[in-house]
Design an enzyme around this catalytic site. Structure first.
Site, PDB file in Angstrom:
ATOM      1  N   HIS A  17       0.504  -1.197   0.105  1.00 23.24           N
ATOM      2  CA  HIS A  17      -0.320   0.020  -0.122  1.00 23.24           C
ATOM      3  C   HIS A  17       0.754   1.776   0.074  1.00 23.24           C
ATOM      4  O   HIS A  17       0.424   2.487  -0.912  1.00 23.24           O
ATOM      5  CB  HIS A  17      -1.087   0.306   1.474  1.00 23.24           C
ATOM      6  N   LYS A  41     -17.730  -6.984   5.363  1.00 21.99           N
ATOM      7  CA  LYS A  41     -16.187  -7.436   5.832  1.00 21.99           C
ATOM      8  C   LYS A  41     -15.492  -7.678   7.432  1.00 21.99           C
ATOM      9  O   LYS A  41     -16.216  -6.216   8.415  1.00 21.99           O
ATOM     10  CB  LYS A  41     -15.190  -6.869   5.484  1.00 21.99           C
ATOM     11  N   ARG A  90      -2.089  -6.500  -8.276  1.00 13.75           N
ATOM     12  CA  ARG A  90      -0.764  -7.161  -8.038  1.00 13.75           C
ATOM     13  C   ARG A  90      -0.543  -8.208  -9.016  1.00 13.75           C
ATOM     14  O   ARG A  90       0.389  -8.251  -9.565  1.00 13.75           O
ATOM     15  CB  ARG A  90      -0.660  -7.614  -6.318  1.00 13.75           C
ATOM     16  N   SER A 128      -2.320  -7.590   2.720  1.00 10.88           N
ATOM     17  CA  SER A 128      -2.703  -7.986   4.131  1.00 10.88           C
ATOM     18  C   SER A 128      -3.188  -8.846   4.986  1.00 10.88           C
ATOM     19  O   SER A 128      -2.199  -8.962   6.144  1.00 10.88           O
ATOM     20  CB  SER A 128      -3.921  -6.901   5.020  1.00 10.88           C
TER      21      SER A 128
END
Ligand code: ADP
Length: 159
Positions: A17, A41, A90, A128
């Site tokens: 990030h 979430k 990514r 994460s």
């Protein structure tokens, strides 16, 4: 004034990030890192914790501000008078979901653009969730999250 919005969960912020934040902040006047308050979430770090860790991590970036938002991203972007959403990509696995989100946002707000930045090769494996998994089992997270938040991440699992 060129204002960019970089949204995400940041549960917690990683060096992947940070790479996007530092690169994006160089090509805009103001970058808002927007922490999503999601009710579906279940994050490990509370919204206050995620914002506080991010604030510490970006304290060296003059034109970066950390905020949180709930509801539709395009509404938050419009409220900030911004026209650009920044996303990090990514691997191919990110693409399908990000394409869907970008097209949906484009349909709702045609004047808002989503710009994708390719992940730095050193962080293309980093998420994460991976950091949390490592920290949970006592793995080394050095170099994966900003040094100034390392202890906070490890402490979360010591409790
Ligand atoms: P994560 O997938 O790690 O839980 P977020 O939901 O917080 O991350 O992601 C916010 C944004 O940051 C997304 O655009 C995501 O693609 C991007 N991002 C996450 N990790 C990286 C990384 N290692 N390199 C580049 N971009 C990343």
């Amino acid at each position: 004034m060129k204002t960019f919005i970089y949204p995400g969960s940041f549960d917690p912020v990683t060096n992947g990030h940070m790479d996007i934040i530092e690169r994006a902040s160089k090509i805009c006047d103001k970058l808002f890192v927007a922490v999503l308050i999601s009710h579906s979430k279940q994050p490990l770090f509370s919204m206050e914790e995620r914002v506080s860790l991010l604030k510490r991590a970006v304290s060296h970036c003059d034109n970066v501000e950390v905020e949180c938002f709930s509801g539709l991203l395009v509404d938050y972007v419009a409220q900030k008078n911004a026209k650009v959403i920044i996303k990090g990509l990514r691997a191919v696995s990110d693409f399908e979901y990000e394409l869907q989100m970008a097209l949906l946002n484009q349909k709702m707000a045609p004047d808002i653009e989503t710009l994708f930045m390719m992940s730095n090769i050193n962080y293309s494996f980093l998420s994460s969730s991976m950091v949390k998994e490592l920290a949970k089992y006592g793995g080394n997270i050095k170099g994966l999250v900003p040094e100034c938040i390392e202890e906070d991440v490890l402490r979360k699992f010591k409790k």
